[in-house]
Scaffold this motif. Structure first.
Motif, PDB file in Angstrom:
ATOM      1  N   SER A   4       0.541  -1.148   0.374  1.00 15.56           N
ATOM      2  CA  SER A   4      -0.095   0.323   0.126  1.00 15.56           C
ATOM      3  C   SER A   4       0.588   1.558   0.006  1.00 15.56           C
ATOM      4  CB  SER A   4      -1.085  -0.096   1.312  1.00 15.56           C
ATOM      5  OG  SER A   4      -1.562   0.932   1.218  1.00 15.56           O
ATOM      6  N   ARG A   5       0.304   2.349  -0.869  1.00 14.89           N
ATOM      7  CA  ARG A   5       1.811   3.740  -0.726  1.00 14.89           C
ATOM      8  C   ARG A   5       0.889   4.045   0.984  1.00 14.89           C
ATOM      9  NH1 ARG A   5       1.211   7.077  -5.842  1.00 14.89           N
ATOM     10  NH2 ARG A   5       3.226   7.799  -4.563  1.00 14.89           N
ATOM     11  N   ALA A  27      -1.693   9.429  -4.510  1.00 13.70           N
ATOM     12  CA  ALA A  27      -2.900   7.888  -5.230  1.00 13.70           C
ATOM     13  C   ALA A  27      -2.856   7.160  -3.971  1.00 13.70           C
ATOM     14  CB  ALA A  27      -2.014   7.308  -6.157  1.00 13.70           C
ATOM     15  N   GLU A  29      -3.879   3.532  -3.862  1.00 16.02           N
ATOM     16  CA  GLU A  29      -3.436   2.251  -4.272  1.00 16.02           C
ATOM     17  C   GLU A  29      -2.672   1.605  -3.240  1.00 16.02           C
ATOM     18  OE1 GLU A  29      -0.100   3.537  -7.499  1.00 16.02           O
ATOM     19  OE2 GLU A  29      -2.073   4.551  -8.755  1.00 16.02           O
ATOM     20  N   VAL A  31      -3.066  -3.572  -3.131  1.00 13.09           N
ATOM     21  CA  VAL A  31      -3.250  -4.520  -3.157  1.00 13.09           C
ATOM     22  C   VAL A  31      -2.987  -5.832  -2.470  1.00 13.09           C
ATOM     23  CG1 VAL A  31      -1.851  -6.786  -5.085  1.00 13.09           C
ATOM     24  CG2 VAL A  31      -1.625  -4.104  -5.955  1.00 13.09           C
ATOM     25  N   ARG A  61      -6.424  -5.060  -7.244  1.00 15.01           N
ATOM     26  CA  ARG A  61      -5.910  -3.980  -7.185  1.00 15.01           C
ATOM     27  C   ARG A  61      -7.179  -3.368  -6.572  1.00 15.01           C
ATOM     28  NH1 ARG A  61      -0.957  -4.958  -8.134  1.00 15.01           N
ATOM     29  NH2 ARG A  61      -0.848  -7.019  -9.562  1.00 15.01           N
ATOM     30  N   ASP A  63      -8.287   1.669  -6.022  1.00 19.31           N
ATOM     31  CA  ASP A  63      -6.851   2.584  -6.144  1.00 19.31           C
ATOM     32  C   ASP A  63      -8.844   3.962  -4.772  1.00 19.31           C
ATOM     33  OD1 ASP A  63      -6.291   5.367  -6.300  1.00 19.31           O
ATOM     34  OD2 ASP A  63      -6.256   4.838  -9.228  1.00 19.31           O
TER      35      ASP A  63
END
Length: 81
Positions: A4-5, A27, A29, A31, A61, A63
């Motif tokens: 994860s960001r 972002a 984003e 997974v 995924r 977002d």
């Protein structure tokens, strides 16, 4: 969670999915590893729901859009096949 960001905290699992808090800049984003080919609905605080399907390898995924440092609540629930 595979990656994860944004930092993720407070993960809670339920019978039909999971919920967590996440927040950061840029972002959102991430997974997750779930059942291959499964279908999901992601409900995020302050945004429209997102439908997503897991890949054949089980990668889901997600977002969450652009973050501005504020933490949001996220609920990920399995959809009917």
């Amino acid at each position: 969670l595979v990656g994860s960001r944004w930092p993720v905290r407070g993960l809670a699992r339920g019978a039909d999915g999971f919920a967590f808090k996440a927040g950061g800049f840029g972002a959102g984003e991430m997974v997750w590893r779930v059942a291959p080919g499964s279908r999901w609905r992601i409900a995020r605080e302050g945004g429209a729901d997102i439908d997503a399907d897991a890949a054949a390898d089980g990668a889901l995924r997600i977002d969450l859009g652009l973050g501005h440092g504020r933490e949001i609540d996220v609920r990920v629930a399995r959809r009917a096949p």
